[in-house]
Scaffold this motif. Structure first.
Motif, PDB file in Angstrom:
ATOM      1  N   THR A  36       0.844  -1.198   0.000  1.00 41.44           N
ATOM      2  CA  THR A  36       0.000   0.000   0.000  1.00 41.44           C
ATOM      3  C   THR A  36       0.877   1.246   0.000  1.00 41.44           C
ATOM      4  OG1 THR A  36      -1.764  -1.121   1.221  1.00 41.44           O
ATOM      5  CG2 THR A  36      -1.750   1.284   1.301  1.00 41.44           C
ATOM      6  N   GLN A  37       0.490   2.218  -0.803  1.00 37.33           N
ATOM      7  CA  GLN A  37       1.190   3.509  -0.775  1.00 37.33           C
ATOM      8  C   GLN A  37       0.534   4.361   0.287  1.00 37.33           C
ATOM      9  OE1 GLN A  37       2.846   4.797  -4.191  1.00 37.33           O
ATOM     10  NE2 GLN A  37       3.512   6.735  -3.372  1.00 37.33           N
ATOM     11  N   LEU A  38       1.300   4.741   1.295  1.00 34.70           N
ATOM     12  CA  LEU A  38       0.762   5.488   2.420  1.00 34.70           C
ATOM     13  C   LEU A  38       1.669   6.667   2.724  1.00 34.70           C
ATOM     14  CD1 LEU A  38      -0.945   4.202   5.572  1.00 34.70           C
ATOM     15  CD2 LEU A  38       1.068   5.647   5.894  1.00 34.70           C
ATOM     16  N   GLY A  39       1.063   7.802   3.028  1.00 35.98           N
ATOM     17  CA  GLY A  39       1.866   8.978   3.298  1.00 35.98           C
ATOM     18  C   GLY A  39       1.277   9.851   4.376  1.00 35.98           C
ATOM     19  N   LEU A  40       2.121  10.708   4.908  1.00 33.50           N
ATOM     20  CA  LEU A  40       1.707  11.691   5.901  1.00 33.50           C
ATOM     21  C   LEU A  40       2.283  13.030   5.468  1.00 33.50           C
ATOM     22  CD1 LEU A  40       0.104  11.871   8.545  1.00 33.50           C
ATOM     23  CD2 LEU A  40       2.242  11.555   9.798  1.00 33.50           C
ATOM     24  N   ASP A  41       1.393  13.997   5.276  1.00 31.61           N
ATOM     25  CA  ASP A  41       1.784  15.322   4.806  1.00 31.61           C
ATOM     26  C   ASP A  41       2.447  15.222   3.428  1.00 31.61           C
ATOM     27  OD1 ASP A  41       0.735  16.069   7.226  1.00 31.61           O
ATOM     28  OD2 ASP A  41       2.662  16.273   8.223  1.00 31.61           O
ATOM     29  N   CYS A  42       3.683  15.671   3.293  1.00 37.17           N
ATOM     30  CA  CYS A  42       4.317  15.746   1.965  1.00 37.17           C
ATOM     31  C   CYS A  42       5.205  14.554   1.646  1.00 37.17           C
ATOM     32  CB  CYS A  42       5.148  17.028   1.868  1.00 37.17           C
ATOM     33  SG  CYS A  42       4.197  18.534   2.121  1.00 37.17           S
ATOM     34  N   LYS A  43       5.091  13.478   2.394  1.00 35.71           N
ATOM     35  CA  LYS A  43       5.965  12.311   2.190  1.00 35.71           C
ATOM     36  C   LYS A  43       5.108  11.050   2.110  1.00 35.71           C
ATOM     37  CE  LYS A  43      10.394  10.742   2.551  1.00 35.71           C
ATOM     38  NZ  LYS A  43      11.587  11.286   1.878  1.00 35.71           N
ATOM     39  N   SER A  44       5.513  10.117   1.270  1.00 31.81           N
ATOM     40  CA  SER A  44       4.779   8.849   1.184  1.00 31.81           C
ATOM     41  C   SER A  44       5.763   7.698   1.067  1.00 31.81           C
ATOM     42  CB  SER A  44       3.816   8.853  -0.011  1.00 31.81           C
ATOM     43  OG  SER A  44       4.516   9.012  -1.221  1.00 31.81           O
ATOM     44  N   TRP A  45       5.283   6.508   1.430  1.00 31.36           N
ATOM     45  CA  TRP A  45       6.105   5.305   1.418  1.00 31.36           C
ATOM     46  C   TRP A  45       5.286   4.145   0.863  1.00 31.36           C
ATOM     47  CZ3 TRP A  45       4.583   8.004   5.732  1.00 31.36           C
ATOM     48  CH2 TRP A  45       5.520   8.860   6.330  1.00 31.36           C
ATOM     49  N   GLN A  46       5.981   3.086   0.554  1.00 29.13           N
ATOM     50  CA  GLN A  46       5.310   1.826   0.230  1.00 29.13           C
ATOM     51  C   GLN A  46       5.400   0.947   1.471  1.00 29.13           C
ATOM     52  OE1 GLN A  46       6.897  -0.557  -3.045  1.00 29.13           O
ATOM     53  NE2 GLN A  46       4.821  -0.741  -3.832  1.00 29.13           N
ATOM     54  N   VAL A  47       4.258   0.534   1.946  1.00 32.21           N
ATOM     55  CA  VAL A  47       4.192  -0.201   3.209  1.00 32.21           C
ATOM     56  C   VAL A  47       4.872  -1.560   3.080  1.00 32.21           C
ATOM     57  CG1 VAL A  47       2.591  -1.355   4.785  1.00 32.21           C
ATOM     58  CG2 VAL A  47       2.134   0.986   4.029  1.00 32.21           C
ATOM     59  N   GLY A  48       5.699  -1.865   4.067  1.00 32.37           N
ATOM     60  CA  GLY A  48       6.375  -3.151   4.125  1.00 32.37           C
ATOM     61  C   GLY A  48       5.671  -4.120   5.062  1.00 32.37           C
ATOM     62  N   PRO A  49       6.202  -5.338   5.227  1.00 32.00           N
ATOM     63  CA  PRO A  49       5.516  -6.366   6.031  1.00 32.00           C
ATOM     64  C   PRO A  49       5.512  -6.077   7.525  1.00 32.00           C
ATOM     65  CG  PRO A  49       7.660  -7.156   5.274  1.00 32.00           C
ATOM     66  CD  PRO A  49       7.420  -5.873   4.570  1.00 32.00           C
ATOM     67  N   ARG A  50       6.432  -5.224   8.014  1.00 36.85           N
ATOM     68  CA  ARG A  50       6.519  -4.968   9.454  1.00 36.85           C
ATOM     69  C   ARG A  50       5.780  -3.685   9.872  1.00 36.85           C
ATOM     70  NH1 ARG A  50      10.844  -6.887  12.405  1.00 36.85           N
ATOM     71  NH2 ARG A  50      11.368  -4.771  13.112  1.00 36.85           N
ATOM     72  N   PHE A  51       5.223  -2.985   8.933  1.00 35.94           N
ATOM     73  CA  PHE A  51       4.643  -1.667   9.223  1.00 35.94           C
ATOM     74  C   PHE A  51       3.441  -1.764  10.153  1.00 35.94           C
ATOM     75  CE2 PHE A  51       1.482   1.621   8.149  1.00 35.94           C
ATOM     76  CZ  PHE A  51       2.210   2.768   8.434  1.00 35.94           C
ATOM     77  N   ARG A  52       3.455  -0.906  11.203  1.00 35.87           N
ATOM     78  CA  ARG A  52       2.313  -0.834  12.122  1.00 35.87           C
ATOM     79  C   ARG A  52       1.898   0.614  12.389  1.00 35.87           C
ATOM     80  NH1 ARG A  52       2.993  -5.244  10.869  1.00 35.87           N
ATOM     81  NH2 ARG A  52       2.963  -7.185  12.076  1.00 35.87           N
ATOM     82  N   GLY A  53       2.573   1.570  11.765  1.00 33.78           N
ATOM     83  CA  GLY A  53       2.166   2.960  11.985  1.00 33.78           C
ATOM     84  C   GLY A  53       3.330   3.925  11.951  1.00 33.78           C
ATOM     85  N   VAL A  54       3.067   5.152  12.442  1.00 32.43           N
ATOM     86  CA  VAL A  54       4.037   6.249  12.412  1.00 32.43           C
ATOM     87  C   VAL A  54       4.137   6.856  13.804  1.00 32.43           C
ATOM     88  CG1 VAL A  54       4.705   8.413  11.279  1.00 32.43           C
ATOM     89  CG2 VAL A  54       3.324   6.734  10.018  1.00 32.43           C
ATOM     90  N   LYS A  55       5.355   7.114  14.249  1.00 35.15           N
ATOM     91  CA  LYS A  55       5.585   7.664  15.587  1.00 35.15           C
ATOM     92  C   LYS A  55       6.243   9.041  15.494  1.00 35.15           C
ATOM     93  CE  LYS A  55      10.101   5.369  15.911  1.00 35.15           C
ATOM     94  NZ  LYS A  55      10.945   4.425  16.670  1.00 35.15           N
ATOM     95  N   MET A  56       6.385   9.693  16.647  1.00 36.08           N
ATOM     96  CA  MET A  56       7.102  10.961  16.773  1.00 36.08           C
ATOM     97  C   MET A  56       6.518  12.029  15.841  1.00 36.08           C
ATOM     98  SD  MET A  56      10.942   9.298  16.981  1.00 36.08           S
ATOM     99  CE  MET A  56      11.819  10.811  17.341  1.00 36.08           C
ATOM    100  N   ILE A  57       5.185  12.078  15.744  1.00 34.89           N
ATOM    101  CA  ILE A  57       4.528  13.042  14.863  1.00 34.89           C
ATOM    102  C   ILE A  57       4.355  14.364  15.603  1.00 34.89           C
ATOM    103  CG2 ILE A  57       2.506  13.483  13.434  1.00 34.89           C
ATOM    104  CD1 ILE A  57       1.969  10.444  13.504  1.00 34.89           C
ATOM    105  N   PRO A  58       4.828  15.469  15.043  1.00 32.18           N
ATOM    106  CA  PRO A  58       4.634  16.772  15.708  1.00 32.18           C
ATOM    107  C   PRO A  58       3.149  17.055  15.901  1.00 32.18           C
ATOM    108  CG  PRO A  58       6.184  16.958  13.866  1.00 32.18           C
ATOM    109  CD  PRO A  58       5.565  15.598  13.775  1.00 32.18           C
ATOM    110  N   PRO A  59       2.741  17.503  17.082  1.00 32.65           N
ATOM    111  CA  PRO A  59       1.323  17.823  17.299  1.00 32.65           C
ATOM    112  C   PRO A  59       0.850  18.878  16.298  1.00 32.65           C
ATOM    113  CG  PRO A  59       2.532  17.788  19.373  1.00 32.65           C
ATOM    114  CD  PRO A  59       3.554  17.700  18.286  1.00 32.65           C
ATOM    115  N   GLY A  60      -0.420  18.790  15.919  1.00 29.50           N
ATOM    116  CA  GLY A  60      -0.975  19.764  14.994  1.00 29.50           C
ATOM    117  C   GLY A  60      -1.729  19.100  13.858  1.00 29.50           C
ATOM    118  N   LEU A  61      -1.980  19.876  12.804  1.00 33.21           N
ATOM    119  CA  LEU A  61      -2.763  19.426  11.661  1.00 33.21           C
ATOM    120  C   LEU A  61      -1.896  18.628  10.693  1.00 33.21           C
ATOM    121  CD1 LEU A  61      -5.656  19.790  10.342  1.00 33.21           C
ATOM    122  CD2 LEU A  61      -4.597  21.611   8.983  1.00 33.21           C
TER     123      LEU A  61
END
Length: 390
Positions: A36-61
């Motif tokens: 799956t192609q997944l991104g946050l804000d201006c960056k995206s990645w292709q999800v790998g088999p170990r992916f469970r989410g994103v950490k250390m996200i600056p608070p805000g929109l």
């Protein structure tokens, strides 16, 4: 997620990294299919088999976006992009599960306080499966959304909560039963041309609740009862139309119109929503051709220059040549803006800021905004060697 993000986090100042680890929010996204192609804000990645989410996200929109993918056996083709704006608080954990039936993220688990607390208690065990927020794009993201508040973003995105690259359309007249369809007149003769063929297709409308809730820009640019001379005046200076839009949509906070401009731009740039680009063009034309408003609303236009500076910085110069310049939208719109903003009687601070922005755009796109306004062809200018407009 791509390994480049892991390398980037190691480049952070240790104090910043520690603060993000302690104060940053976490998106726990379970069951997202590999590929799956997944991104946050201006960056995206292709999800790998170990992916469970994103950490250390600056608070805000933030803007979370993703494209579902078929299994390799079915060709591994990407679906249309979907996304949503969300606001994250310090140390917040937002939990979602992938729904394979709808090929979408289901955030209902975040309402289960017991489940969220369980995730929080086991966050260190989950940590190796969480990719760090791409800190290198944070400055860019903030510059593109600094006028966009959480409330405004929620009011502009569809009631369904999903912004989709392709509109969800249904027939204007639904024939739920076979008999209804049988009763419709048939025309089995071949179409003579494309226009006739299009006219035979069923009329479609966007599914209720999936529409972006942009401000409506009136088609009539003049008030009721206007004389022919006034109609001409209001068509040349769109201040009346702009004030109408502000009164009906952003009466309490007129500067929210800049946030709407940013929302439309992000929907197009990141979300692949062409409707966002069209609304961005309409809003920009409205703002740039409202001469009287420039005199009355200095702060709005000082803010507009800052917004445009960052937006145009994200677009390669050839973009407008390829897509827009059939009608020379950007050159003619900015030409009108520079003519008005640097004209007599304009606020000194606005005039100076506009002149500096004009020099910047001239250098970036190599367009001459001082040619005759009736000449709609972009003119390439050659800057003398050693001359800088920075």
């Amino acid at each position: 997620m791509a390994s480049s993000s892991s390398r980037n986090i190691s480049d952070l100042d240790p104090d910043v990294a520690r603060r993000l680890f302690e104060e940053g929010a976490t998106l726990v996204l379970l069951g997202v299919p590999q590929g799956t192609q997944l991104g946050l804000d201006c960056k995206s990645w292709q999800v790998g088999p170990r992916f469970r989410g994103v950490k250390m996200i600056p608070p805000g929109l933030h803007f979370l976006h993703y494209c579902s993918v078929n299994s390799p056996e079915c060709g591994g083709q990407m679906g249309p992009k979907s996304g949503l704006f969300l606001t994250l608080k310090p140390r917040e954990i937002l939990l979602a599960n992938w729904d394979h039936k709808t090929e979408d993220l289901d955030f209902s688990a975040s309402k289960n306080e017991e489940e969220v607390n369980r995730i929080r208690a086991n966050l260190r065990d989950l940590d190796p499966y969480l990719g760090p927020y791409p800190y290198e794009v944070m400055r860019k993201w903030v510059s593109l959304t600094d006028r966009l508040s959480e409330e405004l973003a929620m009011n502009l995105q569809p009631l369904t909560g999903r912004i989709c690259a392709f509109s969800d359309v249904i027939p204007e007249i639904e024939f739920r039963h076979t008999k209804d369809r049988e009763d419709q007149p048939r025309n089995d003769t071949p179409c003579q041309n494309m226009k006739e063929g299009l006219e035979r297709l069923p009329k479609m409308k966007q599914r209720e609740g999936t529409e972006l809730r942009f401000s409506v820009i009136p088609k009539k640019t003049y008030p009721p009862g206007a004389t022919p001379a006034e109609i001409t005046q209001f068509s040349m200076d769109l201040t009346y139309t702009l004030e109408t839009v502000l009164e009906e949509n952003h009466k309490q906070l007129p500067l929210n119109l800049l946030g709407e401009l940013q929302f439309a731009f992000v929907c197009f740039l990141v979300g692949d929503v062409y409707e966002g680009f069209e609304h961005w063009k309409r809003l920009l034309a409205l703002l740039c051709r409202s001469e009287e408003a420039m005199r009355k609303r200095k702060e709005l236009y000082l803010g507009l220059i800052g917004v445009l500076y960052h937006q145009l910085g994200e677009i390669p110069p050839e973009f407008f040549v390829d897509i827009v310049s059939q009608s020379n939208f950007l050159t003619t719109t900015l030409q009108d803006f520079f003519q008005f903003a640097t004209g007599p009687g304009m606020d000194t601070a606005l005039r100076k800021r506009a002149e500096k922005f004009k020099a910047h755009v001239t250098k970036k796109f190599s367009w001459d905004f001082d040619v005759d306004l009736e000449d709609c062809t972009p003119v390439v200018v050659e800057l003398p060697e050693g001359v800088s407009v920075d």
